[in-house]
Design a protein around this motif. Structure first.
Motif, mmCIF file in Angstrom:
data_model
loop_
_atom_site.group_PDB
_atom_site.id
_atom_site.type_symbol
_atom_site.label_atom_id
_atom_site.label_comp_id
_atom_site.label_asym_id
_atom_site.label_seq_id
_atom_site.Cartn_x
_atom_site.Cartn_y
_atom_site.Cartn_z
ATOM 1 N N GLY A 238 0.820 -1.212 0.000
ATOM 2 C CA GLY A 238 0.000 0.000 0.000
ATOM 3 C C GLY A 238 0.852 1.260 0.000
ATOM 4 O O GLY A 238 2.084 1.197 0.047
ATOM 5 N N PRO A 239 0.181 2.394 -0.061
ATOM 6 C CA PRO A 239 -1.283 2.551 -0.180
ATOM 7 C C PRO A 239 -1.751 2.346 -1.615
ATOM 8 O O PRO A 239 -1.092 2.774 -2.564
ATOM 9 C CB PRO A 239 -1.506 4.007 0.260
ATOM 10 N N ALA A 240 -2.885 1.662 -1.766
ATOM 11 C CA ALA A 240 -3.490 1.409 -3.089
ATOM 12 C C ALA A 240 -2.507 0.763 -4.057
ATOM 13 O O ALA A 240 -2.409 1.160 -5.221
ATOM 14 C CB ALA A 240 -4.047 2.710 -3.676
ATOM 15 N N ARG A 241 -1.730 -0.211 -3.559
ATOM 16 C CA ARG A 241 -0.783 -0.992 -4.361
ATOM 17 C C ARG A 241 0.355 -0.151 -4.934
ATOM 18 O O ARG A 241 1.046 -0.570 -5.858
ATOM 19 C CB ARG A 241 -1.499 -1.725 -5.507
ATOM 20 N N ALA A 242 0.574 1.026 -4.348
ATOM 21 C CA ALA A 242 1.600 1.929 -4.877
ATOM 22 C C ALA A 242 3.010 1.431 -4.609
ATOM 23 O O ALA A 242 3.952 1.851 -5.273
ATOM 24 C CB ALA A 242 1.430 3.329 -4.275
ATOM 25 N N THR A 243 3.190 0.534 -3.642
ATOM 26 C CA THR A 243 4.516 -0.013 -3.331
ATOM 27 C C THR A 243 4.550 -1.534 -3.518
ATOM 28 O O THR A 243 5.392 -2.212 -2.921
ATOM 29 C CB THR A 243 4.932 0.340 -1.894
ATOM 30 N N GLU A 244 3.637 -2.050 -4.325
ATOM 31 C CA GLU A 244 3.608 -3.496 -4.577
ATOM 32 C C GLU A 244 4.638 -3.833 -5.656
ATOM 33 O O GLU A 244 4.367 -3.752 -6.849
ATOM 34 C CB GLU A 244 2.215 -3.943 -5.013
ATOM 35 N N ILE A 245 5.829 -4.222 -5.244
ATOM 36 C CA ILE A 245 6.864 -4.601 -6.198
ATOM 37 C C ILE A 245 6.618 -6.039 -6.656
ATOM 38 O O ILE A 245 5.699 -6.715 -6.165
ATOM 39 C CB ILE A 245 8.264 -4.444 -5.585
ATOM 40 N N THR A 246 7.437 -6.540 -7.559
ATOM 41 C CA THR A 246 7.162 -7.824 -8.202
ATOM 42 C C THR A 246 7.163 -8.985 -7.218
ATOM 43 O O THR A 246 6.294 -9.862 -7.281
ATOM 44 C CB THR A 246 8.188 -8.084 -9.320
ATOM 45 N N VAL A 247 8.132 -9.022 -6.303
ATOM 46 C CA VAL A 247 8.173 -10.147 -5.362
ATOM 47 C C VAL A 247 6.950 -10.152 -4.456
ATOM 48 O O VAL A 247 6.448 -11.217 -4.074
ATOM 49 C CB VAL A 247 9.473 -10.116 -4.525
ATOM 50 N N LEU A 248 6.448 -8.988 -4.094
ATOM 51 C CA LEU A 248 5.237 -8.913 -3.272
ATOM 52 C C LEU A 248 4.011 -9.295 -4.094
ATOM 53 O O LEU A 248 3.079 -9.926 -3.570
ATOM 54 C CB LEU A 248 5.081 -7.507 -2.698
ATOM 55 N N TYR A 249 3.994 -8.942 -5.362
ATOM 56 C CA TYR A 249 2.912 -9.353 -6.257
ATOM 57 C C TYR A 249 2.888 -10.873 -6.393
ATOM 58 O O TYR A 249 1.808 -11.497 -6.383
ATOM 59 C CB TYR A 249 3.102 -8.685 -7.615
ATOM 60 N N ILE A 250 4.061 -11.485 -6.498
ATOM 61 C CA ILE A 250 4.138 -12.948 -6.553
ATOM 62 C C ILE A 250 3.581 -13.565 -5.281
ATOM 63 O O ILE A 250 2.817 -14.547 -5.316
ATOM 64 C CB ILE A 250 5.602 -13.382 -6.773
ATOM 65 N N TYR A 251 3.941 -13.003 -4.145
ATOM 66 C CA TYR A 251 3.450 -13.507 -2.854
ATOM 67 C C TYR A 251 1.924 -13.395 -2.768
ATOM 68 O O TYR A 251 1.243 -14.337 -2.339
ATOM 69 C CB TYR A 251 4.103 -12.724 -1.723
ATOM 70 N N ASN A 252 1.378 -12.266 -3.174
ATOM 71 C CA ASN A 252 -0.076 -12.074 -3.103
ATOM 72 C C ASN A 252 -0.813 -13.039 -4.022
ATOM 73 O O ASN A 252 -1.894 -13.538 -3.680
ATOM 74 C CB ASN A 252 -0.430 -10.630 -3.464
ATOM 75 N N LEU A 253 -0.220 -13.313 -5.203
ATOM 76 C CA LEU A 253 -0.843 -14.276 -6.119
ATOM 77 C C LEU A 253 -0.793 -15.688 -5.560
ATOM 78 O O LEU A 253 -1.785 -16.428 -5.609
ATOM 79 C CB LEU A 253 -0.143 -14.233 -7.472
ATOM 80 N N GLY A 254 0.395 -16.073 -5.038
ATOM 81 C CA GLY A 254 0.575 -17.450 -4.593
ATOM 82 C C GLY A 254 -0.113 -17.772 -3.284
ATOM 83 O O GLY A 254 -0.760 -18.826 -3.158
ATOM 84 N N PHE A 255 0.002 -16.876 -2.305
ATOM 85 C CA PHE A 255 -0.533 -17.180 -0.976
ATOM 86 C C PHE A 255 -1.827 -16.430 -0.680
ATOM 87 O O PHE A 255 -2.533 -16.785 0.270
ATOM 88 C CB PHE A 255 0.510 -16.833 0.086
ATOM 89 N N GLY A 256 -2.138 -15.394 -1.467
ATOM 90 C CA GLY A 256 -3.395 -14.690 -1.289
ATOM 91 C C GLY A 256 -4.491 -15.251 -2.169
ATOM 92 O O GLY A 256 -5.572 -15.591 -1.700
ATOM 93 N N GLU A 257 -4.199 -15.385 -3.475
ATOM 94 C CA GLU A 257 -5.180 -15.904 -4.426
ATOM 95 C C GLU A 257 -4.982 -17.385 -4.722
ATOM 96 O O GLU A 257 -5.773 -17.968 -5.475
ATOM 97 C CB GLU A 257 -5.094 -15.098 -5.725
ATOM 98 N N LEU A 258 -3.936 -17.996 -4.187
ATOM 99 C CA LEU A 258 -3.636 -19.438 -4.342
ATOM 100 C C LEU A 258 -3.423 -19.836 -5.801
ATOM 101 O O LEU A 258 -3.672 -20.976 -6.185
ATOM 102 C CB LEU A 258 -4.755 -20.283 -3.724
ATOM 103 N N ARG A 259 -2.934 -18.911 -6.623
ATOM 104 C CA ARG A 259 -2.638 -19.193 -8.036
ATOM 105 C C ARG A 259 -1.160 -19.579 -8.137
ATOM 106 O O ARG A 259 -0.316 -18.792 -8.571
ATOM 107 C CB ARG A 259 -2.968 -17.982 -8.879
ATOM 108 N N LEU A 260 -0.866 -20.806 -7.765
ATOM 109 C CA LEU A 260 0.520 -21.248 -7.673
ATOM 110 C C LEU A 260 1.194 -21.309 -9.039
ATOM 111 O O LEU A 260 2.377 -20.981 -9.169
ATOM 112 C CB LEU A 260 0.589 -22.610 -6.988
ATOM 113 N N GLY A 261 0.489 -21.746 -10.051
ATOM 114 C CA GLY A 261 1.090 -21.857 -11.380
ATOM 115 C C GLY A 261 1.486 -20.510 -11.938
ATOM 116 O O GLY A 261 2.610 -20.327 -12.422
ATOM 117 N N TYR A 262 0.583 -19.557 -11.861
ATOM 118 C CA TYR A 262 0.863 -18.227 -12.417
ATOM 119 C C TYR A 262 1.939 -17.502 -11.611
ATOM 120 O O TYR A 262 2.821 -16.856 -12.190
ATOM 121 C CB TYR A 262 -0.420 -17.409 -12.445
#
Length: 293
Positions: A238-262
């Motif tokens: 945050g705020p509003a994904r303004a500091t969401e770098i790539t490694v954090l985006y990967i974490y949110n996809l894998g452990f937040g949305e459970l999209r392990l493949g992507y």
């Protein structure tokens, strides 16, 4: 083919624990991550082989490209800042004489503290409440409190400062070790020839320190692209994904949305980008070195 002697077998025996650890925690996970990236794998919906579809989808993913731009922005500010200041501190500490060891310890001390503790310290400093140290100081001079971590600029200010504070001591010691390896005769000869300190720095220090500087710069770039826990604990993107770098985006996809493949596909692509960037830096350094010689 020559048979391996006893000394070679002994060497492989003592190397085997390290090789097994690398295989278990580096090589196998990397290969398995690539395998996972070829699947549409959701922890709740099962696994389906889709080939390179995840990689094709990355090219159309605006969130990924935005996160990558933030990673580049962060590295573009933090890496040169840490590099220049660590070199400057190493030059200063080298001339401190008996006080040198004390200042080495003081500058290196933040590296002994975990990232979590460092982030908590800076969260206290940048707290939006009047009890926050920064807000207390500016309110003392009659200014209104600022929501440091509630704004994009304030968040980046805090993140870069934590990276700077936790990294500078380590790189300063590496720079200092390179400086101490330069023979003092070079500087004495330059002084006799009438060269001032600025000329000696560019004509002696920089050429002799080139390998050390390249190592520090490359490692610093790699660390900047992989600095995950700092962003997770301090801003969560945050705020509003303004500091969401790539490694954090990967974490949110894998452990937040459970999209392990992507998320695995993005991880593997990020690894390739950092790897290529490292190779380019090494090649550029070798070309410049050959030209100077």
């Amino acid at each position: 083919m020559k048979k391996m002697g006893k000394e070679q077998w002994t060497a492989y025996f003592f190397l085997s624990p390290a090789i097994l650890l690398l295989a278990a925690f580096v090589f196998f996970p990397s290969i398995y991550a690539f395998f996972v990236s070829l699947h549409d794998w959701n922890m709740l919906g099962g696994r389906k082989f889709i080939g390179i579809d995840n990689y094709i989808h990355i090219l159309k993913d605006d969130y990924f490209w935005s996160s990558l731009r933030r990673s580049i922005f962060y590295a573009g500010i933090a890496v040169p800042l840490v590099f220049c200041v660590s070199l400057g501190l190493a030059l200063i500490v080298r001339h401190l004489g008996r006080w040198s060891n004390l200042y080495r310890t003081l500058f290196f001390f933040p590296n002994l503290i975990s990232t979590v503790i460092c982030v908590l310290i800076f969260r206290f400093i940048l707290d939006s409440a009047p009890s926050g140290l920064m807000n207390y100081i500016i309110s003392f001079f009659g200014f209104d409190s600022v929501s440091w971590l509630g704004t994009t600029g304030g968040s980046w200010f805090g993140l870069i400062n934590v990276f700077f504070w936790t990294s500078i001591g380590f790189y300063m010691l590496i720079m200092l070790s390179g400086l101490l390896d330069i023979p003092g005769d070079y500087y004495e000869a330059a002084e006799i020839d009438g060269a001032n300190r600025w000329v000696a720095f560019w004509r002696i220090t920089v050429p002799q320190m080139k390998n050390t500087m390249v190592f520090v710069f490359i490692v610093n770039v790699i660390n900047a692209f992989q600095f995950f826990d700092l962003f997770l604990i301090m801003t969560k993107g945050g705020p509003a994904r303004a500091t969401e770098i790539t490694v954090l985006y990967i974490y949110n996809l894998g452990f937040g949305e459970l999209r392990l493949g992507y998320s695995s596909a993005i991880s593997f692509l990020l690894f390739l980008l950092v790897f290529v960037l490292t190779i380019v830096q090494v090649k550029v350094f070798r070309v410049n070195q050959s030209v100077n010689q």
